[in-house]
Scaffold this motif. Sequence first.
Motif, short mmCIF file in Angstrom:
data_model
loop_
_atom_site.label_atom_id
_atom_site.label_comp_id
_atom_site.label_asym_id
_atom_site.label_seq_id
_atom_site.Cartn_x
_atom_site.Cartn_y
_atom_site.Cartn_z
N SER A 23 8.57 2.68 -13.64
CA SER A 23 7.17 3.03 -13.86
C SER A 23 6.26 1.83 -13.68
CB SER A 23 6.98 3.62 -15.26
OG SER A 23 7.68 4.83 -15.42
N PHE A 24 6.65 0.71 -14.26
CA PHE A 24 5.81 -0.49 -14.16
C PHE A 24 5.88 -1.10 -12.76
CE2 PHE A 24 5.63 -0.28 -18.74
CZ PHE A 24 4.40 -0.84 -19.02
N VAL A 25 7.07 -1.13 -12.17
CA VAL A 25 7.19 -1.72 -10.83
C VAL A 25 6.38 -0.92 -9.82
CG1 VAL A 25 8.78 -2.18 -8.93
CG2 VAL A 25 9.44 -2.76 -11.27
N VAL A 26 6.58 0.39 -9.81
CA VAL A 26 5.89 1.23 -8.82
C VAL A 26 4.41 1.37 -9.17
CG1 VAL A 26 5.81 3.53 -7.76
CG2 VAL A 26 8.01 2.48 -8.31
N GLY A 27 4.10 1.48 -10.46
CA GLY A 27 2.70 1.58 -10.87
C GLY A 27 1.88 0.38 -10.44
N LEU A 28 2.45 -0.81 -10.64
CA LEU A 28 1.77 -2.03 -10.21
C LEU A 28 1.74 -2.15 -8.69
CD1 LEU A 28 3.20 -4.53 -12.85
CD2 LEU A 28 0.86 -3.66 -12.74
N ALA A 29 2.83 -1.69 -8.05
CA ALA A 29 2.87 -1.75 -6.58
C ALA A 29 1.81 -0.85 -5.96
CB ALA A 29 4.26 -1.33 -6.09
N ARG A 30 1.48 0.24 -6.66
CA ARG A 30 0.48 1.18 -6.13
C ARG A 30 -0.92 0.58 -6.09
NH1 ARG A 30 -0.12 6.12 -4.31
NH2 ARG A 30 -0.96 7.07 -6.20
N ILE A 31 -1.15 -0.47 -6.85
CA ILE A 31 -2.47 -1.10 -6.84
C ILE A 31 -2.39 -2.50 -6.25
CG2 ILE A 31 -3.35 0.24 -8.79
CD1 ILE A 31 -2.72 -2.08 -10.62
N SER A 32 -1.29 -2.77 -5.55
CA SER A 32 -1.13 -4.07 -4.91
C SER A 32 -2.17 -4.27 -3.81
CB SER A 32 0.28 -4.19 -4.32
OG SER A 32 0.42 -5.35 -3.53
N ARG A 33 -2.49 -5.51 -3.57
CA ARG A 33 -3.44 -5.81 -2.49
C ARG A 33 -2.77 -5.76 -1.12
NH1 ARG A 33 -4.41 -12.37 -3.01
NH2 ARG A 33 -2.20 -12.97 -3.07
N PHE A 34 -1.44 -5.68 -1.12
CA PHE A 34 -0.69 -5.62 0.13
C PHE A 34 -0.45 -4.17 0.54
CE2 PHE A 34 0.70 -9.59 -1.96
CZ PHE A 34 0.24 -10.50 -1.00
#
Length: 222
Positions: A33-44
Amino acid sequence: MIEILEYYPILITGTITTVQLTVMSAILALFISFVVGLARISRFLSVRIIATIYLEFFRGSSAIVQMFFIFYVLPLLGIYFDALTSGIIACGFNLGSYGSEVVRGAILAIGKEQHEAAVALNYNTYKRFRYVIIPQAIPIMIPTFGNLLIELLKLTAVASLITISDLTYMAQIIRVQTALTLEPFVVILIIYFIISSILLKIPDYFTRKFSKGRNMMLAGQN
C-alpha cells in the motif's frame, strides 16, 4: 452441536491458519500500500505507470482467479509456492491495490501549506514525507485500513479452494464426515465474528494513539 464440538482440534487448527493467513497478508498488503501509493504520486512518469498497471490489474481482476493463477499456473512456468504462501501473496497483493489508493488519497489530503512549510525547513523529499506528510496522513488512513483488514479476513475464506486448511476448509471436512451443514458453518461464523471483533481493536488502538499525540502537540503549542 455437541457432535460438532468433538471436532474442536481441527477447528482450532483452522482458526490458527486463518489468523496466520490474515496477519501475514495484512503485513504484505500494508507494505505494498505504501510503496504503490507513494509511487502513484512520484514525479517520475515511468514509476507512476508501473504503479498504475499493478493497481488496475489487481483491483480489476478476481482475487480467486489470482489465487488460482499463483498456485496452479505459475508451477507450469517453473515458479512454485506452497498453498499458504500462494494465499498470502494473492490476498496481500489484492488488498494492497486497494490500500495504495487509501495511502495516495490520504497524502493528497494534506494541505499544500504543510509541503511548503517542510520546504521552508530545507527538508529533502525523504524528510518531508517522513517527518511532516506521512505522520499527518496516517490518522486519515486508519479508519479505511480497518475496513480493509476485515475485508481481508473475509477474503481468506476463499483460500480453502487451494487446499489451505483454514476455517472454511475445516467446516467442509466436518460437513462431509458428519453430514451436518448448518452446525459447522454456524460455528465458524461465530469464530469469524470473534476474530473480526478483535481485529477491529487494532485500528481503534492506533486511532487513540495518534489522537493522543496530536492533542499533546496542540497543547504544547498553546
